[in-house]
Design a protein around this motif. Structure first.
Motif, PDB file in Angstrom:
ATOM      1  N   LEU B 257       0.713  -1.206   0.165  1.00  0.00           N
ATOM      2  CA  LEU B 257       0.014  -0.043   0.275  1.00  0.00           C
ATOM      3  C   LEU B 257       0.807   1.275  -0.004  1.00  0.00           C
ATOM      4  O   LEU B 257       0.635   2.336  -0.814  1.00  0.00           O
ATOM      5  CB  LEU B 257      -0.876   0.056   1.191  1.00  0.00           C
ATOM      6  CG  LEU B 257      -2.520  -0.584   1.005  1.00  0.00           C
ATOM      7  CD1 LEU B 257      -3.120  -0.437   2.427  1.00  0.00           C
ATOM      8  CD2 LEU B 257      -2.893   0.415   0.155  1.00  0.00           C
ATOM      9  N   LEU B 258       1.838   1.246   1.026  1.00  0.00           N
ATOM     10  CA  LEU B 258       2.690   2.382   1.060  1.00  0.00           C
ATOM     11  C   LEU B 258       3.536   2.583  -0.405  1.00  0.00           C
ATOM     12  O   LEU B 258       3.512   3.880  -0.720  1.00  0.00           O
ATOM     13  CB  LEU B 258       3.643   2.311   2.130  1.00  0.00           C
ATOM     14  CG  LEU B 258       3.295   2.365   3.498  1.00  0.00           C
ATOM     15  CD1 LEU B 258       4.269   2.141   4.561  1.00  0.00           C
ATOM     16  CD2 LEU B 258       2.552   3.787   3.809  1.00  0.00           C
ATOM     17  N   SER B 259       4.121   1.774  -0.921  1.00  0.00           N
ATOM     18  CA  SER B 259       4.619   1.768  -2.215  1.00  0.00           C
ATOM     19  C   SER B 259       3.774   2.394  -3.233  1.00  0.00           C
ATOM     20  O   SER B 259       4.412   3.053  -4.017  1.00  0.00           O
ATOM     21  CB  SER B 259       5.302   0.405  -2.516  1.00  0.00           C
ATOM     22  OG  SER B 259       6.333   0.245  -1.974  1.00  0.00           O
ATOM     23  N   ALA B 260       2.712   1.848  -3.225  1.00  0.00           N
ATOM     24  CA  ALA B 260       1.802   2.238  -4.276  1.00  0.00           C
ATOM     25  C   ALA B 260       1.319   3.624  -4.187  1.00  0.00           C
ATOM     26  O   ALA B 260       1.474   4.507  -5.106  1.00  0.00           O
ATOM     27  CB  ALA B 260       0.539   1.437  -4.249  1.00  0.00           C
ATOM     28  N   LEU B 261       1.023   4.051  -2.876  1.00  0.00           N
ATOM     29  CA  LEU B 261       0.837   5.494  -2.414  1.00  0.00           C
ATOM     30  C   LEU B 261       2.048   6.594  -2.963  1.00  0.00           C
ATOM     31  O   LEU B 261       1.857   7.563  -3.424  1.00  0.00           O
ATOM     32  CB  LEU B 261       0.474   5.703  -1.349  1.00  0.00           C
ATOM     33  CG  LEU B 261      -1.189   5.266  -0.880  1.00  0.00           C
ATOM     34  CD1 LEU B 261      -1.304   5.156   0.595  1.00  0.00           C
ATOM     35  CD2 LEU B 261      -2.126   6.297  -1.497  1.00  0.00           C
ATOM     36  N   ALA B 262       3.235   6.094  -2.462  1.00  0.00           N
ATOM     37  CA  ALA B 262       4.668   6.705  -2.650  1.00  0.00           C
ATOM     38  C   ALA B 262       4.597   6.991  -4.011  1.00  0.00           C
ATOM     39  O   ALA B 262       5.128   7.928  -4.530  1.00  0.00           O
ATOM     40  CB  ALA B 262       5.604   5.948  -2.013  1.00  0.00           C
ATOM     41  N   THR B 263       4.232   5.838  -4.916  1.00  0.00           N
ATOM     42  CA  THR B 263       4.592   5.925  -6.392  1.00  0.00           C
ATOM     43  C   THR B 263       3.383   6.964  -6.992  1.00  0.00           C
ATOM     44  O   THR B 263       3.733   7.808  -7.741  1.00  0.00           O
ATOM     45  CB  THR B 263       4.380   4.537  -7.085  1.00  0.00           C
ATOM     46  OG1 THR B 263       5.110   3.790  -6.311  1.00  0.00           O
ATOM     47  CG2 THR B 263       4.909   4.666  -8.614  1.00  0.00           C
ATOM     48  N   ILE B 264       2.125   6.600  -6.701  1.00  0.00           N
ATOM     49  CA  ILE B 264       0.951   7.319  -7.265  1.00  0.00           C
ATOM     50  C   ILE B 264       1.079   8.836  -7.104  1.00  0.00           C
ATOM     51  O   ILE B 264       0.714   9.648  -7.528  1.00  0.00           O
ATOM     52  CB  ILE B 264      -0.302   6.747  -7.242  1.00  0.00           C
ATOM     53  CG1 ILE B 264      -0.415   5.387  -7.626  1.00  0.00           C
ATOM     54  CG2 ILE B 264      -1.426   7.533  -7.942  1.00  0.00           C
ATOM     55  CD1 ILE B 264      -1.440   4.335  -7.201  1.00  0.00           C
ATOM     56  N   PHE B 265       1.244   9.097  -5.539  1.00  0.00           N
ATOM     57  CA  PHE B 265       1.186  10.498  -4.842  1.00  0.00           C
ATOM     58  C   PHE B 265       2.424  10.774  -4.243  1.00  0.00           C
ATOM     59  O   PHE B 265       2.489  10.627  -3.030  1.00  0.00           O
ATOM     60  CB  PHE B 265      -0.032  10.366  -3.874  1.00  0.00           C
ATOM     61  CG  PHE B 265      -1.316  10.072  -4.565  1.00  0.00           C
ATOM     62  CD1 PHE B 265      -2.055  10.851  -5.303  1.00  0.00           C
ATOM     63  CD2 PHE B 265      -2.157   8.966  -4.089  1.00  0.00           C
ATOM     64  CE1 PHE B 265      -3.304  10.724  -6.209  1.00  0.00           C
ATOM     65  CE2 PHE B 265      -3.330   8.671  -4.697  1.00  0.00           C
ATOM     66  CZ  PHE B 265      -4.034   9.568  -5.582  1.00  0.00           C
ATOM     67  N   PRO B 266       3.747  10.876  -4.883  1.00  0.00           N
ATOM     68  CA  PRO B 266       4.578  11.240  -4.279  1.00  0.00           C
ATOM     69  C   PRO B 266       4.979  12.370  -3.590  1.00  0.00           C
ATOM     70  O   PRO B 266       4.078  13.350  -3.661  1.00  0.00           O
ATOM     71  CB  PRO B 266       5.767  10.894  -5.507  1.00  0.00           C
ATOM     72  CG  PRO B 266       5.139  11.646  -6.704  1.00  0.00           C
ATOM     73  CD  PRO B 266       3.375  11.177  -6.324  1.00  0.00           C
ATOM     74  N   ALA B 267       5.750  12.427  -2.337  1.00  0.00           N
ATOM     75  CA  ALA B 267       5.745  13.790  -1.753  1.00  0.00           C
ATOM     76  C   ALA B 267       6.586  15.060  -2.592  1.00  0.00           C
ATOM     77  O   ALA B 267       7.341  14.358  -3.383  1.00  0.00           O
ATOM     78  CB  ALA B 267       6.731  13.568  -0.568  1.00  0.00           C
ATOM     79  N   VAL B 268       5.998  15.995  -2.795  1.00  0.00           N
ATOM     80  CA  VAL B 268       6.547  17.053  -3.813  1.00  0.00           C
ATOM     81  C   VAL B 268       7.090  18.189  -2.976  1.00  0.00           C
ATOM     82  O   VAL B 268       7.055  18.105  -1.653  1.00  0.00           O
ATOM     83  CB  VAL B 268       5.205  17.450  -4.553  1.00  0.00           C
ATOM     84  CG1 VAL B 268       4.792  16.609  -5.391  1.00  0.00           C
ATOM     85  CG2 VAL B 268       3.998  17.937  -3.824  1.00  0.00           C
ATOM     86  N   MET B 269       7.747  18.995  -3.714  1.00  0.00           N
ATOM     87  CA  MET B 269       8.319  20.292  -2.950  1.00  0.00           C
ATOM     88  C   MET B 269       7.243  21.437  -3.181  1.00  0.00           C
ATOM     89  O   MET B 269       6.989  21.813  -4.148  1.00  0.00           O
ATOM     90  CB  MET B 269       9.527  20.917  -3.666  1.00  0.00           C
ATOM     91  CG  MET B 269      10.479  19.474  -3.482  1.00  0.00           C
ATOM     92  SD  MET B 269      11.073  19.245  -1.787  1.00  0.00           S
ATOM     93  CE  MET B 269      11.577  20.601  -1.099  1.00  0.00           C
ATOM     94  N   GLY B 270       6.970  21.992  -1.924  1.00  0.00           N
ATOM     95  CA  GLY B 270       5.982  23.260  -2.117  1.00  0.00           C
ATOM     96  C   GLY B 270       6.952  24.400  -2.075  1.00  0.00           C
ATOM     97  O   GLY B 270       8.122  24.304  -2.249  1.00  0.00           O
TER      98      GLY B 270
END
Lengths: 202, 357
Positions: B257-270
């Motif tokens: 689950l974490l890997s999928a979320l990290a790939t689909i919604f990765p942490a971005v830079m504001g």
């Protein structure tokens, strides 16, 4: 793994259902263990690559000199912001990028500084007589025996000015005005155009 | 040939047994524990979930620490380097971020399960208190971690939190000074957050977790039986290997689950923190939405003091519950209060998520 499931071990060995069930159990165990090793192993490899990848220093375009200040056959010693010494030579007539070469002055053999000999059109290392052609390829001495060459840095000519993609000092340098590689390049460019004192020394 | 191999094995086993005088049987007894049957249902095994997520956080956190530089001059750029340039940096950072979200969610779900099944009642009151400390530790880890990125929102979030702590009666100014390393947010503040995030809180959490698990072992897991359960079924099963396998499966599902979320919604830079400009829309991370909404409903002092009372009531809940049962004679009173509190907390979180200001 614990095999002491009494309901199974009490059955006679070789009986059909037990053999089928044992085979299925074995398959599931191997699949599970294999999946775990493969999954976490991949994670481990990724972690290793993440840790290893910080090898290259960041580079930015740095102003070196105006091209008319460098005669054909001449070379200057240029100190990059991180302190690395580069030899920048004008190797042929013309104003295109390939008329210039920026090479690391550090001999790949044992780290002495090489110098450009215009009369021989070669770089010479006084420590162990290493000789490099004008492209930085070793042609004689221990570096040639090892098939080494001087590290080459990209150069470009822009409106009569020569720039080199040189290693920069640290992240502190990047913080001046840069958020991305593109703006970093622009910042370096504009600083150069604004007439910031160059760090080259002839 | 075979005899010499056996001899060599025996010698090695003897060498080991002399130096580590614990037998396999003893070790199994030590680590094993009868686990009540209801833990086969995964939502009752939620206590192990935050522990597994904590391991992921430690692993990814150590990796990120290799590149992160806690100073206002370098923090944002080092995070940007991790995200954009370091190989798999985006993945490990995203895993860390999603892991934090999941860990907080899992701790809250675990606490809700303990609450609604009354598992905090005598003699397990102290373990509830330890659990509350673990919840606060987890929330503080989330807050300090978010502040380290040094984006606009994380910077202003930290500012708001520091000024909040100043509003605490009596100890406020000391708290703020301690948190920021000075009267204002300064160049040493990030280093302070970093040490709190990467050393102080994890070590505290590990110690608390050890006590938490020790209490679980001493008291045993609270037994629950269900109506659909056959009375002839054995009431317990083994921790090792049966329950460990359950945890292993939960761990794998979480990792996927974490890997999928990290790939689909990765942490971005504001945008990078700008101490001279507060963003138009400012929000904390989702787990502080309730506090954020609470602050908008009341004056600062009222909000802080009331929030303090609520947290204190949560800490003392096992005893408050016992008192309420004695007064009303109704053992279900905590369930009613819990349902109302859950609706309120969820409602305020959703409301804060939907509105801009």
């Amino acid at each position: 793994m614990d095999d002491s499931d009494s309901s199974h071990t009490q059955r006679p060995h070789g009986a059909g259902p037990t053999t089928g069930r044992s085979a299925r159990r074995l398959f599931l165990r191997v699949a599970m263990a294999g999946g775990l090793v493969a999954g976490y192993g991949t994670l481990g490899v990724m972690a290793g690559r993440f840790l290893y990848s910080n090898g290259q220093p960041s580079r930015r375009w740095q102003f070196v000199t105006t091209i008319d200040a460098l005669a054909v056959g001449d070379a200057i010693l240029y100190e990059a912001p991180n302190g690395a010494k580069l030899i920048i030579a004008r190797q042929k007539e013309g104003e295109t990028d390939d008329c210039f070469a920026a090479l690391s002055s550090i001999c790949p053999h044992l780290g002495c500084l090489v110098h450009w000999e215009p009369q021989n059109e070669r770089f010479f290392c006084p420590c162990h007589n290493g000789i490099f052609d004008k492209g930085g390829k070793a042609i004689s001495g221990p570096p040639a025996a090892a098939g080494q060459q001087l590290t080459r840095f990209p150069v470009k000519v822009d409106r009569g000015r020569l720039f080199v993609l040189a290693p920069v000092e640290s992240l502190l340098e990047l913080n001046v005005a840069c958020r991305s590689h593109t703006t970093c390049r622009l910042a370096g460019h504009f600083r150069a155009r604004a007439g910031e004192p160059r760090r080259a020394e002839v | 040939m075979a005899a010499s191999r056996t001899g060599w094995k025996n010698r090695l086993a003897a060498w080991w047994a002399e130096r580590v005088p614990v037998s396999g049987v003893q070790l199994r007894e030590l680590t094993n524990e009868p686990v009540p049957n209801h833990l086969k249902k995964w939502w009752f095994a939620l206590g192990g979930t935050p522990a597994y997520l904590f391991l992921i956080q430690v692993f990814t956190g150590i990796l990120l620490a290799f590149y992160y530089q806690p100073s206002p001059l370098t923090a944002y750029e080092s995070v940007a380097y991790i995200t954009r340039h370091a190989e798999y940096g985006w993945y490990f950072r995203s895993l860390h971020k999603w892991g934090a979200t999941f860990m907080i969610a899992a701790v809250i779900l675990h606490q809700m399960r303990v609450y609604f099944t009354g598992a905090y009642r005598r003699p397990r009151e102290l373990n509830w208190v330890i659990g509350m400390c673990l919840l606060l530790c987890t929330l503080l880890l989330g807050f300090t971690g978010y502040s380290l990125v040094y984006e606009q929102l994380s910077y202003w979030g930290a500012q708001v939190a520091a000024n909040l702590s100043e509003a605490v009666p009596l100890a406020g100014s000391v708290l703020k000074h301690l948190l920021l390393g000075g009267p204002e947010y300064n160049e040493r503040t990030l280093a302070r957050f970093y040490v709190i995030h990467a050393a102080v809180l994890p070590v505290t959490l590990i110690l608390l977790l050890a006590i938490h698990i020790a209490f679980v072992r001493l008291h045993g897991v609270t037994e629950l039986r269900f109506e659909d359960e056959e009375q002839t079924e054995p009431r317990y099963y083994n921790f090792f290997p049966d329950h460990l396998y359950t945890e292993l499966c939960i761990g794998l599902v979480l990792m996927i689950l974490l890997s999928a979320l990290a790939t689909i919604f990765p942490a971005v830079m504001g945008p990078k923190a700008n101490p001279l400009e507060t963003p138009e829309v400012i929000k904390p991370e989702w787990f502080f939405y309730v506090v954020f909404r609470w602050l908008k409903l009341f004056s600062l002092t009222t909000a802080i003091v009331s929030a303090g009372f609520i947290v204190a009531a949560m800490f003392l809940w096992p005893w408050i519950d016992a008192l309420l049962i004695r007064l009303t004679g109704n053992r279900e009173i905590s369930t009613y209060i819990g349902v109302v509190a859950t609706i309120l907390l969820t409602g305020m979180t959703i409301y804060e998520a939907l509105v801009e200001h």
